[in-house]
Design an enzyme around this catalytic site. Structure first.
Site: not given
Ligand code: PEP
Length: 257
Positions: A11, A13, A99, A101, A171, A177, A217
């Site tokens: 992803n 973003k 997601h 976000e 998630e 992040g 992460s």
């Molecule tokens: C994400 O935004 O879907 C995600 C998993 O981000 P990160 O790997 O940076 O934690």
């Protein structure tokens, strides 16, 4: 053939202009070298503006194209939105919906996520339905309850016959992040819970087919242990997918032996 072959989704973003996006795909391909032939199912999800360029760039390579969002109507007066037919036309096969976000900054609700997931399926796009609890919800012992509610709403309009095209991504909001991934014990417990929910909803055969990805992460250091968990069928990768060296390492570790 594995029932649920590993699936890794990058992803991107809101990162990468068109030229940067092309460069990232080229770098990834270079870093992978001969290992490109052995990668797991790999989906690249750049921003809308780079989808067309990435579609060109991945021709002849085993990557698949994904989008990060869609609107549930097919066309009309919905300024700023992008529909399923538009994404299919660009060559997308997957689309991320719900997601955290989008839930947090754009007020997406579980009902909206459900409409988006159903719209994706109508247009032969596999929805990657994201669910996850906040840290406060986890501390309050609410994790399973919150995830069940999210799943119930998001999958409400999807029949058993469509289950094989659905992907769920767990998630935890606090892990995205943050550099603080879920532990294997935490991921194992939640993924089992999600599987139980899917089996109850769609029955043994259909519920077993749905891949459940872990996201939050993910790094080369933790992907191997996470993928060794029985109901972790792949990963949704954010930050690390923007670094071709890190993402290539993740894909190598995720490769089917
Ligand atoms: C994400 O935004 O879907 C995600 C998993 O981000 P990160 O790997 O940076 O934690």
């Amino acid at each position: 053939m594995l029932q649920r072959p590993p699936l890794i989704v990058g992803n991107w973003k809101m990162h990468k202009t068109i030229s940067e996006a092309k460069e990232l795909v080229q770098q990834l391909t270079r870093v992978l070298g001969d290992d490109l032939a052995r990668i797991p199912i790999t989906v690249l999800a750049p921003p809308f503006t780079a989808l067309s360029a990435v579609a060109q760039e991945i021709k002849g390579h085993p990557y698949l194209l994904g989008a990060q969002n869609l609107y549930w109507e097919d066309q009309g007066a919905f300024t700023g939105e992008v529909s399923g037919p538009m994404l299919r036309d660009l060559g997308c096969r997957y689309v991320i919906v719900g997601h955290s976000e989008r839930r947090r900054y754009f007020a997406e609700t579980d009902v909206m996520v459900g409409k988006k997931a159903a719209a994706a399926l109508r247009h032969e796009l596999r929805p990657i339905v994201c669910i996850g609890e906040t840290w406060d919800q986890r501390l309050g012992g609410q994790t399973k309850h919150v995830l069940s509610l999210q799943l119930t709403e998001a999958l409400a309009g999807i029949g058993k016959d469509q289950a094989q095209d659905v992907v769920v991504a767990y998630e935890p909001v606090w892990a995205i992040g943050s550099g603080r991934a879920a532990t294997c014990e935490q991921a194992d417990e939640v993924h089992r819970h999600v599987r139980t929910h899917l089996l109850a909803l769609w029955g043994q055969d259909a519920g077993t087919l749905v891949p459940i990805l872990y996201g939050g992460s993910v790094m080369p250091e933790n992907i191997g242990a996470l993928l060794a968990i029985p109901d972790v069928d792949g990963a949704l990768v954010g930050g690390a997918c923007l670094d071709p060296v890190l993402f290539a390492k993740i894909l190598r570790i995720g490769a089917v032996p």
